[in-house]
Design an enzyme around this catalytic site. Structure first.
Site, short mmCIF file in Angstrom:
data_model
loop_
_atom_site.label_atom_id
_atom_site.label_comp_id
_atom_site.label_asym_id
_atom_site.label_seq_id
_atom_site.Cartn_x
_atom_site.Cartn_y
_atom_site.Cartn_z
N HIS A 1 0.85 -1.19 0.00
CA HIS A 1 0.00 0.00 0.00
C HIS A 1 0.89 1.24 0.00
CE1 HIS A 1 -2.71 3.08 1.59
NE2 HIS A 1 -3.68 2.34 1.10
N ASP B 1 -11.18 1.43 -1.37
CA ASP B 1 -10.28 2.35 -0.67
C ASP B 1 -11.03 3.14 0.40
OD1 ASP B 1 -7.78 3.24 -0.03
OD2 ASP B 1 -7.37 4.23 -1.95
C1 1WB Z 1 -5.28 9.37 1.48
C2 1WB Z 1 -5.54 8.10 1.01
C3 1WB Z 1 -4.63 9.53 2.69
C4 1WB Z 1 -5.13 7.00 1.72
C5 1WB Z 1 -4.22 8.42 3.39
O1 1WB Z 1 -3.58 8.68 4.54
C6 1WB Z 1 -4.47 7.16 2.90
C7 1WB Z 1 -5.69 10.53 0.70
C8 1WB Z 1 -3.19 7.67 5.37
O2 1WB Z 1 -6.53 10.37 -0.17
O3 1WB Z 1 -5.18 11.62 0.96
C9 1WB Z 1 -5.40 5.66 1.18
O4 1WB Z 1 -5.16 4.65 1.83
O5 1WB Z 1 -5.89 5.55 0.07
MN MN Z 2 -5.71 2.90 0.47
#
Ligand code: 1WB
Ligand code: MN
Length: 341
Positions: free
Chosen positions: A179, A301
């Site tokens: 990830h 997601d």
């Molecule tokens: C975001 C996406 C931020 C994920 C995250 O922080 C995680 C974002 C931990 O869209 O800014 C993710 O897992 O897709």
């Molecule tokens: Mn993710």
């Protein structure tokens, strides 16, 4: 298509636990402005900004999440401890918190065995203890695979110190989901402007770089049965395969590690991809044609992206019924050892 007629298993669904959230909150008080710290501050420092709305749904593996799933016809979340996982902590704290997170995840799955499956966290900071936890999490807790948030202290899994982790995943026959997290220090400079620092662009650069490193390092000749999963429609790696094959032959002639197969052959043999947060019919069509229908899995997601459009996307794409079943659940059942209904 009727919402209830097909099993929908979403494969990149984030959660957290209070202990990890508290430790991230503590980290926020330190100086330092890496991309990860920017993200962590935004989510865990409640005084802070645009993403504070994510903390509550991350911590909710009960009624709120189940309601979102029910409302959207989502049968199962394959849960994973959200980025950056335990990878910002010192080795002892990280090892301990991975164990706590995995125990908690196992409890939640036991309470809702038809609604949740899980990827176990581990702390690459201590590869030896990581391997122990990987064994415990699969053999004792019954986890479905592993989650790692790309680099650890700017190092990638092709580094020999991490080979025991790759060896364990292969021996345990469990996939490692790579990830995203904020890119490693030297990659991150140009990503700090214009909102590029996370899912918009930087995440994909980080994980695609990781995937290409793994392939070109030759680790798949050492661990031929190792399975890696990457999200966001394969982080676009498969768009590059022809050029990577061509240039890799040249690079091997100039001293890069000699590979038994072409890079594209490792990508097709050792990787699967998910559609997390990437709802483009054209990109899906390309992915199926390039990698084969068995190598593409559906994901939302959650909670970073909404469930309804992810379901609407996969319900409506122009594929056969048989293909839709593989995308929605058949491939996930195979790759992550989820019991078919
Ligand atoms: C975001 C996406 C931020 C994920 C995250 O922080 C995680 C974002 C931990 O869209 O800014 C993710 O897992 O897709
Ligand atoms: Mn993710």
């Amino acid at each position: 298509m009727e919402k209830q007629k097909i099993r929908r298993i979403a494969t990149e669904e984030a959660f957290s636990i209070p202990e990890v959230a508290a430790e991230l909150q503590r980290l926020c008080r330190n100086p330092g402005n890496t991309i990860d710290m920017m993200l962590v501050r935004a989510i865990y420092n409640s005084a802070d900004t645009y993403q504070s709305k994510f903390l509550a749904p991350l911590l909710d593996v009960g009624p709120g999440r189940l309601r979102d799933m029910d409302d959207n016809g989502v049968d199962m979340h394959l849960l994973s401890l959200t980025a950056p996982g335990v990878q910002l902590f010192d080795a002892d704290t990280a090892t301990e918190l991975a164990t706590v997170a995995n125990d908690r995840l196992a409890e939640v799955i036991a309470a809702h065995p038809t609604r949740y499956a899980g990827l176990a966290a581990f702390a690459p900071q201590s590869p030896k203890r990581a391997v122990k936890e990987m064994e415990r999490a699969t053999q004792k807790l019954g986890m479905n695979g592993f989650i790692v948030n790309s680099h650890t202290n700017n190092e990638y899994l092709d580094d020999a110190k991490y080979w025991p982790i790759l060896e364990a995943a292969e021996a345990l026959d469990r996939c490692i989901y790579i990830h995203p997290r904020g890119p490693s220090d030297l990659l991150s400079g140009p990503m700090r402007d214009y909102g590029m620092f996370a899912a918009l662009w930087a995440y994909g650069v980080e994980v695609s770089t990781h995937a290409v490193r793994l392939i070109l390092s030759g680790i798949f000749d050492r661990f031929p049965h190792l399975k890696i999963c990457i999200g966001h429609m394969g982080e676009a790696v498969h768009f590059w395969l022809w050029r990577i094959d061509f240039m890799s032959a040249r690079a091997q002639g100039a001293g890069a590690p000699k590979l038994k197969l072409k890079p594209s052959e490792y990508f097709k043999r050792n990787f699967v991809i998910t559609t997390s947060g990437q709802e483009s019919p054209l990109a899906l069509d390309f992915s199926i044609k390039q990698l084969g229908i068995d190598n593409v899995l559906w994901a939302i997601d959650y909670p970073y992206q909404p469930s309804a459009p992810a379901v609407a996307f996969m319900d409506s794409v122009d594929v056969t019924d048989e293909q839709r079943h593989k995308l929605y659940h058949g491939n996930a059942e195979r790759v992550f050892h989820i019991k078919p209904l």
